[in-house]
Design a protein around this motif. Sequence first.
Motif, PDB file in Angstrom:
ATOM      1  N   CYS A 295     -63.403   0.009 -42.611  1.00 15.58           N
ATOM      2  CA  CYS A 295     -64.225  -0.944 -41.871  1.00 15.58           C
ATOM      3  C   CYS A 295     -65.396  -1.350 -42.749  1.00 15.58           C
ATOM      4  N   VAL A 296     -65.810  -2.607 -42.607  1.00 17.82           N
ATOM      5  CA  VAL A 296     -66.935  -3.123 -43.387  1.00 17.82           C
ATOM      6  C   VAL A 296     -67.953  -3.776 -42.469  1.00 17.82           C
ATOM      7  N   ALA A 297     -69.191  -3.757 -42.930  1.00 16.56           N
ATOM      8  CA  ALA A 297     -70.267  -4.520 -42.298  1.00 16.56           C
ATOM      9  C   ALA A 297     -70.539  -5.691 -43.220  1.00 16.56           C
ATOM     10  N   ARG A 298     -70.679  -6.874 -42.628  1.00 22.05           N
ATOM     11  CA  ARG A 298     -70.943  -8.081 -43.405  1.00 22.05           C
ATOM     12  C   ARG A 298     -72.223  -8.748 -42.924  1.00 22.05           C
ATOM     13  N   LEU A 299     -72.924  -9.286 -43.890  1.00 22.35           N
ATOM     14  CA  LEU A 299     -74.049 -10.171 -43.624  1.00 22.35           C
ATOM     15  C   LEU A 299     -73.633 -11.478 -44.278  1.00 22.35           C
ATOM     16  N   GLY A 300     -73.165 -12.402 -43.469  1.00 20.57           N
ATOM     17  CA  GLY A 300     -72.538 -13.603 -44.011  1.00 20.57           C
ATOM     18  C   GLY A 300     -71.237 -13.197 -44.678  1.00 20.57           C
TER      19      GLY A 300
ATOM     20  N   GLY B 196     -71.846  -2.802 -46.041  1.00 20.49           N
ATOM     21  CA  GLY B 196     -71.568  -1.435 -45.616  1.00 20.49           C
ATOM     22  C   GLY B 196     -70.080  -1.221 -45.537  1.00 20.49           C
ATOM     23  N   ALA B 197     -69.671   0.036 -45.669  1.00 19.77           N
ATOM     24  CA  ALA B 197     -68.247   0.363 -45.595  1.00 19.77           C
ATOM     25  C   ALA B 197     -68.073   1.811 -45.151  1.00 19.77           C
ATOM     26  N   VAL B 198     -66.905   2.085 -44.594  1.00 20.36           N
ATOM     27  CA  VAL B 198     -66.547   3.443 -44.192  1.00 20.36           C
ATOM     28  C   VAL B 198     -65.027   3.539 -44.146  1.00 20.36           C
TER      29      VAL B 198
ATOM     30  N   ALA C 276     -62.030  -5.626 -51.485  1.00 13.38           N
ATOM     31  CA  ALA C 276     -61.962  -4.437 -52.342  1.00 13.38           C
ATOM     32  C   ALA C 276     -63.037  -4.412 -53.417  1.00 13.38           C
ATOM     33  N   GLU C 277     -63.232  -5.498 -54.126  1.00 16.58           N
ATOM     34  CA  GLU C 277     -64.213  -5.486 -55.218  1.00 16.58           C
ATOM     35  C   GLU C 277     -65.633  -5.308 -54.696  1.00 16.58           C
ATOM     36  N   GLN C 278     -65.961  -5.951 -53.582  1.00 16.21           N
ATOM     37  CA  GLN C 278     -67.301  -5.784 -53.020  1.00 16.21           C
ATOM     38  C   GLN C 278     -67.517  -4.352 -52.546  1.00 16.21           C
ATOM     39  N   ILE C 279     -66.492  -3.751 -51.922  1.00 16.66           N
ATOM     40  CA  ILE C 279     -66.598  -2.362 -51.467  1.00 16.66           C
ATOM     41  C   ILE C 279     -66.786  -1.445 -52.678  1.00 16.66           C
TER      42      ILE C 279
END
Length: 175
Positions: free
Chosen positions: A58-63, A68-70, A15-18
Amino acid sequence: MGMSVTISRATEQDAEQIFRLRYLCFQSEAVIYGDHRLGPLTEALADVRAEIASGIVCVARLGEEVIGAVYGRVTADGAGEIDGLCVHPRLQGHGIGARLLRAAEAAVTESSQVAAFRLSAGNRSEPGLRLYRRLGYRATGRAEGPDGIPRIVLERTAAVGQDPDAGTAVYAATA
């Protein structure tokens, strides 16, 4: 190096990163419209947590980093609604937005059968509008967002089995 981007459902821990990512990503939209009252710039962390708890995120993660989020949900009329697509500015233009959008569509389809997907974008948000058109969305109307920004409403049919790159991408629900 060589880390790849992964797409998954968001968890409460994201949540905080989004929240921070959405704030960063929508700054450019605020400049385009000369208005910093856009939803992602005024939402609270609690709003993001509520969306994760009640909807499809949904999220995109790099490590470990969310890049990214949607959001996705099923509307009262049975359409799959996609909202708030964002990708970190330094990673835009690499197909992450398209992957996130397709993941949200698939997740919505898994939760409910939908006949169509719907989203909207600011009428001056050309990069987003180009992406949505490339993925098979067509303008069906105009609306004003809750922030007063004029928006273009786009839809596409959710027809199972069509080629994702042919412009009418859909994904069958998996059991």
